[in-house]
Design a protein around this motif. Structure first.
Motif: not given
Ligand code: BES
Ligand code: MN
Ligand code: ZN
Length: 495
Positions: A391-417
């Motif tokens: 997961x890479x993003x130009x907006x941390x709030x959006x990255x957080x949202x995507x990350x959370x969606x991954x956690x709850x769905x079990x379809x997980x991701x990890x942010x890189x800078x």
């Protein structure tokens, strides 16, 4: 398997198979306990004798248990009591469905949603049971002349829950069905080889899906892309005999003026590498280089099925990456739709060349957010394997949202800078940028490249090179990140 939710107690239930949970330390779930009481302690006894260890993902079938109305009991191991997390529950649900399919049961009553899984609610558990069952039972034998005789599992199953919880689980059941259908669509497209799943075929399937679910669709042809100045995308396509397509899907679940979420999916129907040809080993797997595109189709279908109250646009640039006399050559310089010029140092870094023009096209929708999905870099497979998407993003709030969606769905991701420092690797002596930044941090430099085309909106990028495909004996598409994206949209729609 068709699921419904019911509220029945297990003891007197006439079912072909009662599925109940058992813990690793010998403990029984409430339903297992209830059956055990009536059946004179058979379950407790077999645990004591060491015939079942209760490890998450293990199963055991008991036939015609004395004193009970059910024909079978399927014990599903949950791991240690009090420690059942998302993974253990998902493993248990998947394994239970797989074992169920090996029995002759025509229907089943599943008592797993009563199990405590951290803070997860009944809706989450119902969703996961449906999604995991679909995963366990999926087969792709469309292109085999002899269809496999393997049983498809019971036609019907119930998720059994106490009345109050049963009501709360309803939305989870609907979400599970929509996710499972979206995942299946994405898997099927990913598994189809390049000679079947061509850019034209993808466009055709997008039309079929759009028509069935009431979405607007437009397919841009090469001449349209030329007018738009999509020189980067077209430079990849020109090495192929097959024309590129640019699919634009619109789902309108929100108000007319609501800014849409735009999903962009990489749709390379076969990636040979082009003139920078890939080595032959495992090149067949590059038929799934359109997994991003497939996941966008699956997600839009799910959004429509769930009638999510928001607007979503799907953009799919699709073509082949082939070597030929007309193909991109290392050193060629192309002009993107944004006007920025790109030196194509490696023709195998084609994903970013098609995505950058799609990302520029996205501007016209004034998006609330853009998420692109792409099997973009081999480096991501090295970094995160087949477990986490990048997961890479130009907006941390959006990255957080995507990350959370991954956690709850079990379809997980990890942010890189995406630090500015990485941009230097893309320097070119002859154009505005090079299309590759060397081997070091290739997942990040690929995103650094894309970030030059996403300045006008909030953007997140999912690199699914390692997660959209399962290698090895059971190789095939996974349908990821459809579950993540459906949760991302569902949560946005709630706000
Ligand atoms: N489609 C590949 C990435 C890929 C590799 C996906 C392995 C799944 C498994 C992409 O187009 C590609 O070839 N990327 C290159 C980029 C490099 C030339 C900078 C890579 O990652 O090797
Ligand atoms: Mn490539
Ligand atoms: Zn590729």
């Amino acid at each position: 398997m068709e699921f419904s939710i019911k509220s029945r107690s297990p003891e007197k239930l006439k079912t072909a198979c009662a599925v109940v949970g058992v813990y690793e330390n010998g403990g029984l779930s409430p339903a297992a306990e209830a059956l055990d009481q009536v059946a004179g302690g058979v379950i407790a006894a077999l645990l004591k004798r060491g015939d079942f260890d209760g490890k998450a993902g293990s199963t055991l079938v008991l036939h015609r248990p004395a004193g009970l109305a059910c024909e079978r009991i399927l014990l599903a191991g949950l791991g240690k009591a009090g420690e059942v997390g998302d993974k253990a529950f998902r493993d248990a649900a998947r394994a239970a469905a797989k074992t169920l399919a090996t029995t002759g049961a025509a229907e089943a009553a599943i008592f797993l949603a009563e199990v405590a899984v951290g803070q997860r609610d009944a809706a989450w558990k119902a969703e996961q049971i449906v999604v995991m069952a679909a995963e366990a039972l999926y087969r792709f034998d469309r292109l085999k002349s002899q269809k496999e005789a393997a049983k498809a599992g019971p036609r019907k199953a119930t998720i059994e829950l106490a009345a109050a919880q049963a009501r709360a689980a309803g939305p989870g059941l609907a979400r599970g069905r929509a996710i499972a259908a979206g995942v299946k669509l994405a898997k099927d497209l990913g598994n189809l080889p390049g000679n079947h799943c061509t850019p034209a075929y993808l466009a055709e399937q997008a039309k079929v899906m759009a028509k069935a679910h009431g979405l607007k669709i437009q397919v841009l042809e090469q001449k349209d892309m030329e007018k738009l100045g999509m020189g980067s995308l077209l430079s990849v396509a020109k090495g192929s005999e097959l024309p590129a397509k640019f699919i634009v899907l619109q789902y309108q679940g929100g108000a007319k003026g609501d800014k849409p979420v735009v999903l962009v999916g990489k749709g390379i129907t076969f990636d040979s590498g082009g003139i920078s040809l890939k080595p032959p080993a495992d090149m067949d797997e590059m038929k799934y280089d359109m997994a991003g595109a497939a996941s966008v189709l699956g997600t839009l279908q799910a959004a429509a099925e769930l009638a999510l109250p928001l607007n979503v646009v799907g953009l799919i640039p699709t073509c082949e990456n082939m070597p030929s006399g007309r193909a991109n050559k290392p050193g060629d310089i192309v002009t993107s739709m944004s006007g920025q010029t790109i030196e194509v140092l490696n023709t195998d870094a084609e994903g970013r060349l098609v995505l950058c023009d799609a990302l520029t096209y996205a501007e016209r929708f004034e998006p609330a957010a853009v998420v692109d999905v792409a099997t973009l870099t081999g480096g991501c497979v090295i970094a995160l394997g087949h477990v986490l998407s990048g997961l890479l993003a130009n907006d941390d709030a959006l990255a957080h949202e995507v990350h959370e969606a991954g956690e709850v769905s079990g379809d997980r991701c990890w942010q890189l800078p995406i630090l500015d420092d990485y941009q230097e690797q893309l320097r070119s002596n002859f154009a505005d940028m090079a299309n590759v930044g060397g081997r070091a941090a290739s997942t990040i430099t690929a995103s650094a490249f894309l970030s030059r085309f996403t300045k006008k909106y909030k953007w997140a990028h999912l690199d699914v090179a390692g997660t959209a495909w399962k290698p090895g004996k059971e190789k095939g598409g996974t349908g990821r990140p459809v579950p993540l994206l459906v949760h991302f949209l569902a949560r946005r729609a709630e706000k």
